[in-house]
Design a protein around this motif. Structure first.
Motif, mmCIF file in Angstrom:
data_model
loop_
_atom_site.group_PDB
_atom_site.id
_atom_site.type_symbol
_atom_site.label_atom_id
_atom_site.label_comp_id
_atom_site.label_asym_id
_atom_site.label_seq_id
_atom_site.Cartn_x
_atom_site.Cartn_y
_atom_site.Cartn_z
ATOM 1 N N PHE A 140 0.817 -1.214 0.000
ATOM 2 C CA PHE A 140 0.000 0.000 0.000
ATOM 3 C C PHE A 140 0.855 1.272 0.000
ATOM 4 O O PHE A 140 0.352 2.356 0.294
ATOM 5 N N ASP A 141 2.129 1.147 -0.333
ATOM 6 C CA ASP A 141 3.074 2.271 -0.401
ATOM 7 C C ASP A 141 3.289 2.637 -1.869
ATOM 8 O O ASP A 141 3.828 1.839 -2.640
ATOM 9 N N VAL A 169 0.407 8.313 6.742
ATOM 10 C CA VAL A 169 -0.453 8.548 5.587
ATOM 11 C C VAL A 169 0.171 9.643 4.737
ATOM 12 O O VAL A 169 0.593 10.679 5.255
ATOM 13 N N VAL A 170 0.259 9.394 3.432
ATOM 14 C CA VAL A 170 0.809 10.371 2.511
ATOM 15 C C VAL A 170 -0.291 10.745 1.524
ATOM 16 O O VAL A 170 -0.819 9.890 0.825
ATOM 17 N N ASP A 205 -1.831 5.667 -0.096
ATOM 18 C CA ASP A 205 -0.377 5.760 0.070
ATOM 19 C C ASP A 205 -0.047 5.762 1.558
ATOM 20 O O ASP A 205 -0.297 6.741 2.260
ATOM 21 N N PHE A 206 0.482 4.636 2.041
ATOM 22 C CA PHE A 206 0.899 4.480 3.432
ATOM 23 C C PHE A 206 2.384 4.152 3.450
ATOM 24 O O PHE A 206 2.817 3.228 2.758
ATOM 25 N N ARG A 207 3.186 4.857 4.248
ATOM 26 C CA ARG A 207 4.621 4.590 4.385
ATOM 27 C C ARG A 207 4.912 3.955 5.730
ATOM 28 O O ARG A 207 4.484 4.476 6.764
#
Length: 193
Positions: free
Chosen positions: A115-116, A189-190, A140-142
């Protein structure tokens, strides 16, 4: 209740966190908000959440891939840019995960990396077969932190090892059961500015 800058303890169970809105599907836990996390959309506004705790919850959610992806999309929708999400899950090779019939999926660092968006783009450029779920789901999760928690008996055994035995122990870690009991992640969260 104002929803600006919410902090959510999702799947709170009996582990309430002061300063957080404690959310659970079970009335017996007496949550602040009664909510089935698999029923999307959730009743929170877009970009209203700054901090989420999922302590031993994510492995219980999304019996089907479609349901799990919808949960990840909903988590992204309600979170603000740079919101922090703390995730604790049992290690998939530990009896704590294997023995519980309500655990529907293992969660690993690779699961979350799917999920990045940056990882997805790197994999695409390299021709990798990894599912680009960030791109497909519009999220977009880092991962900003990752830790393994050793099972206490495994930790005691490792303390007995000589330096020369650590390489062997590492190989065993990669294949052994019941060595790592939990994994802790902090993800960010991005969202486009």
């Amino acid at each position: 209740m104002s929803q600006a800058g919410l902090k959510l303890n999702l799947g709170s169970g009996d582990k309430r966190i002061d300063g957080f809105v404690n959310v659970d599907h079970s009335p017996e836990c007496k949550p602040d908000i009664l909510l089935d996390l698999e029923a999307t959309p959730w009743d929170f506004r877009d970009d209203s959440v700054t901090h989420v705790v999922l302590h031993h919850v994510l492995e219980h959610l999304g019996r089907t891939p479609e349901a799990f992806l919808a949960i990840m999309q909903e988590l992204y929708r309600v979170c603000r840019d740079e919101a922090v999400i703390e995730i604790t899950v049992p290690h998939p090779f530990h009896d704590n995960f294997i023995s519980d019939p309500t655990h529907v999926r293992p969660i690993t660092a690779m699961t979350l990396a799917l999920f990045d968006r940056e990882e997805n783009l790197r994999w695409r450029a390299a021709g990798s077969a990894n599912s680009p779920l960030a791109l497909q789901c519009g999220v977009d999760f880092r991962i900003v932190e990752f830790q393994n928690r050793l099972d206490p008996p495994a930790m005691a055994a490792l303390k007995q090892l000589e330096e020369r035995d650590l390489m062997l122990a590492q190989a065993f870690f990669n294949f052994g059961r019941n060595l790592i009991s939990e994994m802790w992640f902090t993800i960010k969260v991005v969202k486009p500015g």
